[in-house]
Design an enzyme around this catalytic site. Structure first.
Site, PDB file in Angstrom:
ATOM      1  N   ARG A   7       0.732  -1.316   0.093  1.00  5.92           N
ATOM      2  CA  ARG A   7      -0.107  -0.115  -0.059  1.00  5.92           C
ATOM      3  C   ARG A   7       0.706   1.276  -0.162  1.00  5.92           C
ATOM      4  O   ARG A   7       0.287   2.263  -0.252  1.00  5.92           O
ATOM      5  CB  ARG A   7      -0.834  -0.016   1.345  1.00  5.92           C
ATOM      6  CG  ARG A   7      -1.924  -1.002   1.103  1.00  5.92           C
ATOM      7  CD  ARG A   7      -2.630  -1.211   2.399  1.00  5.92           C
ATOM      8  NE  ARG A   7      -2.105  -2.385   3.165  1.00  5.92           N
ATOM      9  CZ  ARG A   7      -2.478  -2.788   4.289  1.00  5.92           C
ATOM     10  NH1 ARG A   7      -3.490  -2.421   4.600  1.00  5.92           N
ATOM     11  NH2 ARG A   7      -1.656  -3.608   5.045  1.00  5.92           N
TER      12      ARG A   7
ATOM     13  N   THR B 271       0.668 -13.082   8.147  1.00  7.94           N
ATOM     14  CA  THR B 271       1.307 -12.903   9.499  1.00  7.94           C
ATOM     15  C   THR B 271       1.389 -14.245  10.445  1.00  7.94           C
ATOM     16  O   THR B 271       2.204 -14.432  11.283  1.00  7.94           O
ATOM     17  CB  THR B 271       0.314 -11.800  10.286  1.00  7.94           C
ATOM     18  OG1 THR B 271      -1.023 -12.205  10.237  1.00  7.94           O
ATOM     19  CG2 THR B 271       0.557 -10.450   9.898  1.00  7.94           C
TER      20      THR B 271
ATOM     21  N   GLY C  63       6.070  -4.700  13.103  1.00  9.78           N
ATOM     22  CA  GLY C  63       7.080  -3.717  12.643  1.00  9.78           C
ATOM     23  C   GLY C  63       6.812  -2.713  12.066  1.00  9.78           C
ATOM     24  O   GLY C  63       7.466  -1.610  11.840  1.00  9.78           O
TER      25      GLY C  63
ATOM     26  N   ALA D 206      37.952  38.094   4.719  1.00 11.26           N
ATOM     27  CA  ALA D 206      36.840  37.593   3.806  1.00 11.26           C
ATOM     28  C   ALA D 206      37.553  37.205   2.554  1.00 11.26           C
ATOM     29  O   ALA D 206      38.650  37.388   2.172  1.00 11.26           O
ATOM     30  CB  ALA D 206      36.211  38.910   3.490  1.00 11.26           C
TER      31      ALA D 206
ATOM     32  N   TYR E  23      43.186  20.742  -1.796  1.00 14.77           N
ATOM     33  CA  TYR E  23      43.382  19.470  -2.695  1.00 14.77           C
ATOM     34  C   TYR E  23      44.053  19.565  -3.813  1.00 14.77           C
ATOM     35  O   TYR E  23      43.931  20.715  -4.630  1.00 14.77           O
ATOM     36  CB  TYR E  23      41.709  19.250  -3.046  1.00 14.77           C
ATOM     37  CG  TYR E  23      41.314  17.970  -3.837  1.00 14.77           C
ATOM     38  CD1 TYR E  23      42.002  16.812  -3.475  1.00 14.77           C
ATOM     39  CD2 TYR E  23      40.670  18.020  -4.932  1.00 14.77           C
ATOM     40  CE1 TYR E  23      41.490  15.659  -4.196  1.00 14.77           C
ATOM     41  CE2 TYR E  23      40.086  16.880  -5.925  1.00 14.77           C
ATOM     42  CZ  TYR E  23      40.931  15.758  -5.372  1.00 14.77           C
ATOM     43  OH  TYR E  23      40.628  14.581  -5.999  1.00 14.77           O
TER      44      TYR E  23
HETATM   45  C1  UD1 Z   1      -2.837  -6.910  10.648  1.00 13.72           C
HETATM   46  C2  UD1 Z   1      -3.985  -7.888  11.288  1.00 13.72           C
HETATM   47  C3  UD1 Z   1      -5.327  -6.857  11.687  1.00 13.72           C
HETATM   48  C4  UD1 Z   1      -4.881  -5.708  12.661  1.00 13.72           C
HETATM   49  C5  UD1 Z   1      -3.626  -4.969  12.037  1.00 13.72           C
HETATM   50  C6  UD1 Z   1      -3.277  -3.904  13.107  1.00 13.72           C
HETATM   51  C7  UD1 Z   1      -3.680  -9.838  10.231  1.00 13.72           C
HETATM   52  C8  UD1 Z   1      -4.222 -10.768   9.134  1.00 13.72           C
HETATM   53  N1  UD1 Z   1      -4.409  -8.676  10.349  1.00 13.72           N
HETATM   54  O1  UD1 Z   1      -3.466  -6.199   9.330  1.00 13.72           O
HETATM   55  O2  UD1 Z   1      -6.286  -7.613  12.228  1.00 13.72           O
HETATM   56  O3  UD1 Z   1      -6.070  -4.978  12.905  1.00 13.72           O
HETATM   57  O4  UD1 Z   1      -2.577  -5.803  11.510  1.00 13.72           O
HETATM   58  O5  UD1 Z   1      -2.270  -3.160  12.333  1.00 13.72           O
HETATM   59  O6  UD1 Z   1      -2.778 -10.123  10.764  1.00 13.72           O
HETATM   60  N2  UD1 Z   1       4.205  -9.397   7.871  1.00 13.72           N
HETATM   61  C9  UD1 Z   1       5.081 -10.420   7.945  1.00 13.72           C
HETATM   62  N3  UD1 Z   1       5.043 -11.485   7.215  1.00 13.72           N
HETATM   63  C10 UD1 Z   1       4.000 -11.815   6.047  1.00 13.72           C
HETATM   64  C11 UD1 Z   1       3.185 -10.563   6.298  1.00 13.72           C
HETATM   65  C12 UD1 Z   1       3.317  -9.524   7.200  1.00 13.72           C
HETATM   66  O7  UD1 Z   1       6.255 -10.147   8.562  1.00 13.72           O
HETATM   67  O8  UD1 Z   1       4.065 -12.764   5.623  1.00 13.72           O
HETATM   68  C13 UD1 Z   1       4.267  -8.200   8.783  1.00 13.72           C
HETATM   69  C14 UD1 Z   1       4.276  -6.815   8.071  1.00 13.72           C
HETATM   70  O9  UD1 Z   1       5.480  -6.595   7.586  1.00 13.72           O
HETATM   71  C15 UD1 Z   1       3.826  -5.912   8.842  1.00 13.72           C
HETATM   72  C16 UD1 Z   1       2.935  -6.881   9.972  1.00 13.72           C
HETATM   73  O10 UD1 Z   1       3.511  -8.252   9.570  1.00 13.72           O
HETATM   74  O11 UD1 Z   1       4.945  -5.256   9.639  1.00 13.72           O
HETATM   75  C17 UD1 Z   1       1.408  -6.632   9.813  1.00 13.72           C
HETATM   76  O12 UD1 Z   1       1.213  -7.036   8.396  1.00 13.72           O
HETATM   77  P1  UD1 Z   1       0.043  -6.140   7.607  1.00 13.72           P
HETATM   78  O13 UD1 Z   1       0.310  -6.633   6.454  1.00 13.72           O
HETATM   79  O14 UD1 Z   1       0.482  -4.692   7.672  1.00 13.72           O
HETATM   80  O15 UD1 Z   1      -1.250  -6.594   8.454  1.00 13.72           O
HETATM   81  P2  UD1 Z   1      -2.588  -5.584   8.277  1.00 13.72           P
HETATM   82  O16 UD1 Z   1      -3.330  -5.480   6.971  1.00 13.72           O
HETATM   83  O17 UD1 Z   1      -2.134  -4.112   8.821  1.00 13.72           O
HETATM   84 CA    CA Z   2      -0.232  -3.062   9.250  1.00 14.67          CA
END
Ligand code: UD1
Ligand code: CA
Length: 472
Positions: free
Chosen positions: A25, A90, A112, A393, A400
């Site tokens: 995004r 996640t 993160g 001044a 160099y």
């Molecule tokens: C997630 C939650 C959502 C919550 C929101 C809060 C899930 C499915 N949804 O959504 O319920 O309200 O956070 O901010 O978890 N990441 C990985 N590996 C992956 C995918 C993501 O390490 O395979 C990390 C991303 O880098 C990020 C974090 O996990 O730092 C969260 O992922 P993101 O895709 O931002 O989740 P949200 O859509 O925000």
């Molecule tokens: Ca997020």
């Protein structure tokens, strides 16, 4: 034997920070967690909060997209890294950390991309989870506009227990109206987490393994799933878009200015100042509008920092006056020195006590002694300048030769006349005078006068004759 802090909070605890995602995004070629707010990458904020709760050795950053860049950016924090080679959600991120977390009883999971989390809230989540003896505890927040977040479905009104989490994209219209959201921070008991994590499926709009589904999975397995609300809902905000990054940056800057003002610093128009989190400023210093203080900058008390100045990783003593428009990098300015307007200090300078650097003066790797002055239009590079030296001044150190840099040494109380060039390496002895317009190529002994310029010729009546010849 007194109980250790560790066992009170439910055994050996790790913190895992999910940071492997791409951040689609943001529409960026850079990994999401390296985008900066408050002068630091998103991930560095989460790590800083985590390492205030437990030792860096027990913190695991889960990295994947551009893993090496992410690792390099935060390596100095001392945390461990877990590689999630392909990013399948996640839930999958935690699957990748199974081995790394095997020696722990509890794991707190942070995101993160959510940098505002505080150590106090992490601690609150940890303690609540331990007290409840839950398999999973979800940190929640009540947001006036919950759009985009997962919703937490509690078991019965106001109870601690949770039925499941439903993601925005799968939520019914009634569920979308619910304002208690999943922050993306959790505490898990490690054993039940990994005993049941393989039950996660990918039957959702993204085809990913959602960690959020662990709530429902654990419930079905008759495990206790609870939720606790964060004290300040702002703390859990994530940065998924550029607009969210900007809003978050503004928030961090504003609270930094508030903290400094509470400590006795005057900041005019604080909303126009960009002051990084690690910057320190002494009381009664005045910051004019539109100033940037970045990195590890330290400013003493009773200083003035003029508008349009950008100061990075530099140390300013007490009573230093920076007039508008100065750019200062990796330098030290000692007490009561004055700079600007429009002075430029490239890295590696020391400006001595009470010294003065004026407009359009550029310095690099130069030491300027106590009480010395370079008021106007000057370049001082690789120079060592003593005390009470006057640099006229238009003085230029020619440091160099096209291949190598050379040093200029100007001892105490030297007077450098205007428009002098010093061809380094060269040394000017104590108390010597350099005549204006000189090109100095050889060392000058103490107390001598050196002239290095063409002798002036005067041709009487020459101009008049020329004018008369033209008018004929
Ligand atoms: C997630 C939650 C959502 C919550 C929101 C809060 C899930 C499915 N949804 O959504 O319920 O309200 O956070 O901010 O978890 N990441 C990985 N590996 C992956 C995918 C993501 O390490 O395979 C990390 C991303 O880098 C990020 C974090 O996990 O730092 C969260 O992922 P993101 O895709 O931002 O989740 P949200 O859509 O925000
Ligand atoms: Ca997020």
């Amino acid at each position: 034997m007194p109980k250790s802090k560790e066992s009170q909070a439910g055994g050996k605890t790790a913190i895992a920070i999910m940071a492997a995602g791409k951040g689609t995004r943001l529409k960026s070629k850079h990994p999401k967690v390296l985008h900066q707010v408050g002068g630091k990458p998103l991930l560095a904020h989460a790590i800083a909060a985590a390492t205030k709760v437990i030792r860096a050795n027990d913190v695991f950053a889960i990295i994947g997209h551009e893993a090496e860049r992410v690792r390099a950016a935060v390596a100095d924090s001392g945390v461990n890294f877990v590689l999630q080679k392909v990013q399948r959600g996640t839930g999958h991120a935690l699957m990748a950390a199974r081995e790394a977390l095997s020696g722990y009883d509890q794991v707190i999971v942070l995101s993160g991309d959510a940098p505002l989390i505080t150590p106090a809230t992490i601690q609150k989540l940890r303690e609540f989870h331990a007290k409840q003896k839950s398999a999973m505890t979800i940190l929640t927040a009540v947001l006036p506009n919950p759009t985009g977040y997962g919703r937490v479905l509690r078991k019965g009104r106001g109870g601690d227990e949770v039925e499941r989490i439903v993601e925005e994209k799968s939520a019914s219209p009634a569920q979308k109206k619910m304002k208690e959201i999943n922050s993306g921070f959790y505490a898990f008991a490690v054993e039940p987490l990994f005993r049941h994590i393989d039950k996660l499926g990918t039957d959702n709009p993204h085809g990913e393994f959602y960690l959020t589904d662990m709530a429902g999975v654990l419930r079905k397995a008759k495990q206790r799933v609870t939720a606790v609300a964060a004290n300040d809902p702002q703390e859990i905000l994530g940065a998924n878009t550029r607009a969210e990054l900007a809003a978050m940056d503004q928030r961090i800057r504003a609270s930094k200015c508030e903290q400094l003002m509470a400590e006795g610093v005057t900041i005019f128009y604080p909303q126009t100042c960009v002051i990084d989190g690690d910057v320190e400023i002494g009381p009664d210093t005045v910051i004019q509008p539109i100033v940037q203080l970045r990195g590890r900058t330290r400013v003493g008390g009773d200083c003035l920092i003029g508008s349009y100045s950008v100061i990075r990783n530099s140390t300013l003593g007490d009573g230093v006056e920076i007039l508008p428009g100065c750019v200062i990098d990796d330098s030290k300015v000692e007490a009561h020195a004055t700079l600007g307007p429009y002075s430029r200090l490239r890295p590696g300078n020391v400006v001595g006590e009470g010294a003065h650097i004026g407009n359009f003066v550029e310095m690099k790797k130069t030491r300027m002694g106590k009480g010395s002055k370079a008021g106007h239009l000057t370049y001082l590079g690789d120079a060592q300048i003593g005390e009470r030296v006057n640099v006229g001044a238009g003085t230029i150190t020619c440091n160099y030769d096209g291949v190598l840099k050379h040093k200029t040494v100007i001892e105490d109380e030297v007077f450098v006349g205007s428009d002098t060039t010093l061809v380094a390496p060269v040394r000017i002895g104590k108390g010597a005078y350099l005549a204006a317009g000189s090109c100095i190529t050889d060392d000058v002994p103490p107390d001598a006068l050196a002239l290095g310029r063409a002798r002036q010729i005067v041709k009487d009546g020459w101009a008049k004759q020329k004018r008369e010849a033209r008018s004929k």
